[in-house]
Write a protein that holds these residues in place. Structure first.
Motif, PDB file in Angstrom:
ATOM      1  N   MET A  68       3.712  -6.541   9.010  1.00  0.00           N
ATOM      2  CA  MET A  68       2.744  -5.592   9.518  1.00  0.00           C
ATOM      3  C   MET A  68       1.454  -5.279   8.274  1.00  0.00           C
ATOM      4  O   MET A  68       2.177  -5.283   7.211  1.00  0.00           O
ATOM      5  CB  MET A  68       2.843  -5.199  10.009  1.00  0.00           C
ATOM      6  CG  MET A  68       1.738  -3.965  11.023  1.00  0.00           C
ATOM      7  SD  MET A  68       3.087  -3.370  12.563  1.00  0.00           S
ATOM      8  CE  MET A  68       3.067  -4.505  13.380  1.00  0.00           C
ATOM      9  N   LYS A  69       0.317  -5.385   8.812  1.00  0.00           N
ATOM     10  CA  LYS A  69      -1.041  -5.050   7.870  1.00  0.00           C
ATOM     11  C   LYS A  69      -1.394  -4.083   8.149  1.00  0.00           C
ATOM     12  O   LYS A  69      -1.428  -3.721   9.147  1.00  0.00           O
ATOM     13  CB  LYS A  69      -1.772  -5.905   7.446  1.00  0.00           C
ATOM     14  CG  LYS A  69      -1.899  -7.427   6.659  1.00  0.00           C
ATOM     15  CD  LYS A  69      -2.974  -8.253   6.922  1.00  0.00           C
ATOM     16  CE  LYS A  69      -2.257  -9.545   6.093  1.00  0.00           C
ATOM     17  NZ  LYS A  69      -3.195 -10.054   5.723  1.00  0.00           N
ATOM     18  N   HIS A 112       6.080  -4.211   4.289  1.00  0.00           N
ATOM     19  CA  HIS A 112       4.773  -4.269   4.652  1.00  0.00           C
ATOM     20  C   HIS A 112       3.886  -3.993   4.081  1.00  0.00           C
ATOM     21  O   HIS A 112       3.822  -3.860   2.691  1.00  0.00           O
ATOM     22  CB  HIS A 112       4.743  -2.894   6.726  1.00  0.00           C
ATOM     23  CG  HIS A 112       5.477  -3.472   7.229  1.00  0.00           C
ATOM     24  ND1 HIS A 112       5.344  -4.394   8.043  1.00  0.00           N
ATOM     25  CD2 HIS A 112       7.023  -2.129   7.606  1.00  0.00           C
ATOM     26  CE1 HIS A 112       6.581  -4.434   8.802  1.00  0.00           C
ATOM     27  NE2 HIS A 112       7.444  -2.763   8.555  1.00  0.00           N
ATOM     28  N   GLU A 113       1.805  -4.613   4.233  1.00  0.00           N
ATOM     29  CA  GLU A 113       1.135  -4.602   3.519  1.00  0.00           C
ATOM     30  C   GLU A 113       0.427  -3.382   4.176  1.00  0.00           C
ATOM     31  O   GLU A 113       0.199  -2.784   4.882  1.00  0.00           O
ATOM     32  CB  GLU A 113       0.525  -5.743   3.600  1.00  0.00           C
ATOM     33  CG  GLU A 113      -1.029  -5.684   2.576  1.00  0.00           C
ATOM     34  CD  GLU A 113      -1.534  -6.947   2.780  1.00  0.00           C
ATOM     35  OE1 GLU A 113      -2.796  -7.257   2.587  1.00  0.00           O
ATOM     36  OE2 GLU A 113      -0.623  -7.628   3.276  1.00  0.00           O
ATOM     37  N   ILE A 114      -0.323  -2.341   2.616  1.00  0.00           N
ATOM     38  CA  ILE A 114      -1.343  -1.747   3.369  1.00  0.00           C
ATOM     39  C   ILE A 114      -2.796  -2.604   2.930  1.00  0.00           C
ATOM     40  O   ILE A 114      -2.997  -2.976   1.618  1.00  0.00           O
ATOM     41  CB  ILE A 114      -1.338  -0.388   2.023  1.00  0.00           C
ATOM     42  CG1 ILE A 114       0.534  -0.095   2.615  1.00  0.00           C
ATOM     43  CG2 ILE A 114      -2.463   0.630   2.265  1.00  0.00           C
ATOM     44  CD1 ILE A 114       0.667   1.220   2.058  1.00  0.00           C
ATOM     45  N   VAL A 115      -3.806  -2.693   3.063  1.00  0.00           N
ATOM     46  CA  VAL A 115      -4.701  -3.357   3.322  1.00  0.00           C
ATOM     47  C   VAL A 115      -5.655  -2.775   2.530  1.00  0.00           C
ATOM     48  O   VAL A 115      -6.625  -2.533   1.673  1.00  0.00           O
ATOM     49  CB  VAL A 115      -5.344  -3.294   4.614  1.00  0.00           C
ATOM     50  CG1 VAL A 115      -6.609  -4.001   4.364  1.00  0.00           C
ATOM     51  CG2 VAL A 115      -4.652  -4.509   5.066  1.00  0.00           C
ATOM     52  N   ARG A 116      -5.452  -1.368   3.179  1.00  0.00           N
ATOM     53  CA  ARG A 116      -6.879  -0.411   2.344  1.00  0.00           C
ATOM     54  C   ARG A 116      -6.182   1.147   3.164  1.00  0.00           C
ATOM     55  O   ARG A 116      -5.824   1.089   3.839  1.00  0.00           O
ATOM     56  CB  ARG A 116      -8.144  -0.157   3.002  1.00  0.00           C
ATOM     57  CG  ARG A 116      -9.071   0.339   1.747  1.00  0.00           C
ATOM     58  CD  ARG A 116     -11.311  -0.326   2.276  1.00  0.00           C
ATOM     59  NE  ARG A 116     -10.935  -1.324   1.692  1.00  0.00           N
ATOM     60  CZ  ARG A 116     -11.359  -2.005   1.937  1.00  0.00           C
ATOM     61  NH1 ARG A 116     -12.181  -1.935   2.958  1.00  0.00           N
ATOM     62  NH2 ARG A 116     -11.355  -3.578   1.409  1.00  0.00           N
ATOM     63  N   ALA A 175     -11.790  -3.167   6.681  1.00  0.00           N
ATOM     64  CA  ALA A 175     -10.634  -3.072   6.740  1.00  0.00           C
ATOM     65  C   ALA A 175      -9.719  -2.867   7.982  1.00  0.00           C
ATOM     66  O   ALA A 175      -8.345  -3.825   8.379  1.00  0.00           O
ATOM     67  CB  ALA A 175     -10.014  -2.096   5.511  1.00  0.00           C
ATOM     68  N   SER A 228      -9.172  -6.815   9.615  1.00  0.00           N
ATOM     69  CA  SER A 228      -8.906  -7.576   8.848  1.00  0.00           C
ATOM     70  C   SER A 228      -6.593  -7.067   8.938  1.00  0.00           C
ATOM     71  O   SER A 228      -6.041  -7.745   8.101  1.00  0.00           O
ATOM     72  CB  SER A 228      -8.448  -7.772   7.102  1.00  0.00           C
ATOM     73  OG  SER A 228      -8.437  -6.886   5.985  1.00  0.00           O
ATOM     74  N   ALA A 229      -6.878  -5.440   9.445  1.00  0.00           N
ATOM     75  CA  ALA A 229      -5.053  -5.043   9.221  1.00  0.00           C
ATOM     76  C   ALA A 229      -4.938  -5.491  10.890  1.00  0.00           C
ATOM     77  O   ALA A 229      -5.576  -5.522  11.599  1.00  0.00           O
ATOM     78  CB  ALA A 229      -5.932  -3.952   9.452  1.00  0.00           C
ATOM     79  N   ASP A 230      -3.711  -5.487  11.025  1.00  0.00           N
ATOM     80  CA  ASP A 230      -2.468  -5.622  12.129  1.00  0.00           C
ATOM     81  C   ASP A 230      -2.683  -3.958  12.919  1.00  0.00           C
ATOM     82  O   ASP A 230      -3.270  -3.820  14.181  1.00  0.00           O
ATOM     83  CB  ASP A 230      -1.271  -5.960  12.249  1.00  0.00           C
ATOM     84  CG  ASP A 230      -0.763  -6.607  11.758  1.00  0.00           C
ATOM     85  OD1 ASP A 230      -1.669  -8.083  12.322  1.00  0.00           O
ATOM     86  OD2 ASP A 230      -0.270  -6.899  10.819  1.00  0.00           O
TER      87      ASP A 230
END
Length: 130
Positions: A1-2, A31-35, A117, A120-122
């Motif tokens: 998950m973003k 998980h990913e941290i977009v910003r 951001a 583009s994130a979940d």
């Protein structure tokens, strides 16, 4: 998950620490941290001039270490930062202030960076504020 994580409270507030713990857990969970976006009083977490008493947890320093260690995109809202005296070299020169207090890894940018951001994130997860 973003994830996009927005921090609205200063480093000494419990919600800033909760945001940091959430961010650490998100990365640890794969998980990913977009910003990371620091807004309102959250911009104080990026200031190099914050001095935390020795008997307290230095959350702003932990944020700096976390962002640096994971090479995260950490944005400080420029309007909120200027209003609170958090300046990088460019803004200190522009407004003829004697010193800058926004070091690397922080980046000044506009509120549009949070919106971009979030697109583009979940999930956008916010901590602090009123």
């Amino acid at each position: 998950m973003k994830f996009v994580i927005a921090v609205f409270s200063p480093g000494h507030a419990p919600s800033s620490r909760r945001a940091l713990l959430f961010a650490q857990a998100a990365l640890a969970g794969g998980h990913e941290i977009v910003r990371l976006f620091f807004y309102q009083d959250g911009v104080h977490s990026a200031s190099a001039n914050v001095v935390t008493p020795q008997d307290e947890n230095d959350v702003p320093a932990h944020w700096r270490e976390f962002v640096t260690a994971h090479q995260l995109d950490a944005v400080v809202c420029i309007a909120a930062a200027l209003r609170r005296g958090v300046l990088n070299d460019e803004e200190a020169n522009r407004y003829q202030r004697p010193a800058a207090n926004l070091p690397v890894p922080w980046e000044l940018s506009g509120l549009g960076q949070l919106h971009e951001a979030a697109q583009s994130a979940d999930r956008l997860v916010c901590f602090g504020g009123d």
